[in-house]
Design an enzyme around this catalytic site. Structure first.
Site, short mmCIF file in Angstrom:
data_model
loop_
_atom_site.label_atom_id
_atom_site.label_comp_id
_atom_site.label_asym_id
_atom_site.label_seq_id
_atom_site.Cartn_x
_atom_site.Cartn_y
_atom_site.Cartn_z
CB CYS A 109 1.42 -4.02 0.87
SG CYS A 109 3.01 -4.84 1.27
CG LEU A 110 -2.52 -5.31 -3.95
CD1 LEU A 110 -3.07 -6.45 -4.70
CD2 LEU A 110 -2.64 -4.11 -4.93
#
Length: 110
Positions: A109-110
């Site tokens: 996940c960014l």
């Protein structure tokens, strides 16, 4: 910057994830949720405890796709949908729910 819970300061990283996962308590979860503008309900707790079970099984925090599939497997099709999870933990269920559950940031996940 630490968060204060019941007069104690809990260390978190720059993104608000617990530095020491063993310090997690439901009170800490509630404090983190409030920082995310989330009022925890039974539906939230169900996903939080599900995430902790996932972490116990696999030793990682799930990315969104894995979270949806695991939720569907454990809680059924109605809850195993990204739209349902998004309604509980906007804007990024995997990141926000993992943070509240006291788990590390999901790797994908960014």
């Amino acid at each position: 910057m630490p968060i204060e819970v019941d007069g104690e300061f809990i260390e978190v990283d720059q993104d608000g994830y617990l530095k020491n996962l063993q310090e997690w308590t439901p009170q800490i979860a509630s404090a983190i949720a409030l920082q995310e503008n989330i009022q925890l309900t039974e539906d939230h707790w169900e996903i939080i405890y599900l995430l902790q079970a996932f972490y116990g099984d696999f030793q990682i925090s799930p990315a969104m796709r894995a979270l949806v599939k695991y939720t569907e497997k454990k809680l059924g099709q109605d809850k195993g949908k990204s739209i349902y999870l998004m309604s509980l933990f906007p804007p990024s269920p995997a990141k926000i729910a993992s943070k509240i559950a006291g788990l590390p940031r999901p790797a994908n996940c960014l």
